[in-house]
Design an enzyme around this catalytic site. Structure first.
Site, mmCIF file in Angstrom:
data_model
loop_
_atom_site.group_PDB
_atom_site.id
_atom_site.type_symbol
_atom_site.label_atom_id
_atom_site.label_comp_id
_atom_site.label_asym_id
_atom_site.label_seq_id
_atom_site.Cartn_x
_atom_site.Cartn_y
_atom_site.Cartn_z
ATOM 1 N N ASP A 34 11.987 38.591 28.782
ATOM 2 C CA ASP A 34 13.095 37.685 29.135
ATOM 3 C C ASP A 34 14.459 38.283 28.767
ATOM 4 O OD1 ASP A 34 13.058 37.600 26.423
ATOM 5 O OD2 ASP A 34 12.875 35.427 26.242
ATOM 6 N N LYS A 189 62.807 47.092 27.299
ATOM 7 C CA LYS A 189 63.437 46.575 28.513
ATOM 8 C C LYS A 189 64.896 46.343 28.185
ATOM 9 C CE LYS A 189 59.456 44.446 30.527
ATOM 10 N NZ LYS A 189 58.518 43.375 30.466
#
Ligand code: R5P
Length: 288
Positions: A34, A189
């Site tokens: 499984d 920036k």
């Protein structure tokens, strides 16, 4: 000391065991039908100091589960001390609740590592150094940047600049500059007019100089590609991109190469085609 090699860090575990001159244990790992894991450590661990080395890169959930099983088994088999060596600590980027209702994943990981029996956590260039403060066990984040600095030395770069793609990343550039003489800077920036923003290095001119962009992670490559664009506009000569953790989601590497990087490199915290620097000496030192 015994090194237990998790399946995500087999090569690194071998290198660490070699550095330490100690035993290396490769656990048996299988899947039940499984798909649940079966883990067995085929070695006497009673009274030993054990380091389980397992990166939690993709597939993160499987790698974490294997790590928890190995730590718990090592403790249960009588190891005196168990160090969880997690060179890349997955789930660490969600370190706060950015939006209401979110799980703070790194806190969950802390509980699971401690609950599984780790006496100590050693990781490398964790996303934010402050994260280590949430652990109740001894927890260290080592920096791979001085080793990256050593890697850069033989490249004979021209008037080099080590550059963080943002302010937070300048610490990586500064740490690399401990073993590689270069100027350090980061991208910011700058607002030129109310509607126009320009990205450029905070202090330095990069025209005609070789630049190495350094970050903790390259994931989609977006951050590095943007930085390369800016540096090319500014007339940088050769541009290199390096990081500690080559997460490399999707076609990150292709994008970075196409953007014009001279070379892209990373450490072996995540084994990849760009792993050119080994963190084994760093981890071995911490374990000593
Ligand atoms: C962000 O804070 C990190 O330091 C890296 O800059 C980021 O994870 C890189 O991501 P990507 O490669 O997707 O731009």
């Amino acid at each position: 000391m015994l090194v237990v090699a998790g399946s995500a860090s087999q090569k690194l575990a071998q290198r660490v065991a070699k550095e330490l001159g100690c035993g290396l244990v490769t656990p048996e790992l299988k899947r039940f039908p499984d798909e649940e894991f079966y883990v067995r450590i085929p070695e006497e661990l009673k009274g030993e100091s054990v380091a389980v080395i397992q990166s939690t890169c993709r597939p993160q959930n499987d790698n974490f589960m294997e790590l928890f099983l190995l730590l718990d088994a090592a403790k249960d088999l009588g190891a005196e001390r168990v160090a969880a060596v997690v060179p890349y600590l997955g789930y660490a980027r969600q370190d706060k609740r950015f939006e209401p209702g979110e799980a703070v994943s790194v806190r969950t990981i802390r509980k699971l590592l401690e609950g599984a029996g780790a006496d100590e956590l050693i990781t490398v260039d964790v996303h934010e150094d402050e994260i280590m403060g949430i652990f109740e066990i001894q927890a260290k984040s080592l920096s791979a940047m001085p080793l990256i600095g050593e890697f850069l030395t033989p490249l004979n770069l021209k008037n080099p600049v080590l550059l963080g793609p943002d302010q937070g990343a300048i610490r990586h550039a500064e740490r690399a500059s401990k073993s590689f003489e270069a100027d350090c800077d980061y991208l910011v920036k700058k607002r030129e007019t109310p509607t126009k923003v320009r990205v450029e290095p905070k202090e330095l001119e990069v025209g005609g100089r070789d630049v190495v962009i350094l970050d903790d992670i390259i994931s989609t490559g977006g951050t590095v590609v943007e930085a390369i664009k800016v540096l090319r506009e500014q007339g940088a000569r050769k541009i290199y991109a390096g990081c500690t953790h080559a997460v490399l989601a999707g076609d990150a590497l292709k994008k970075i190469r196409e953007a014009g990087a001279e070379d892209v490199f990373a450490t072996d915290t995540i084994e990849s085609e760009i792993s050119k620097v080994s963190v084994a000496p760093l981890i071995a030192d911490a374990l000593r």
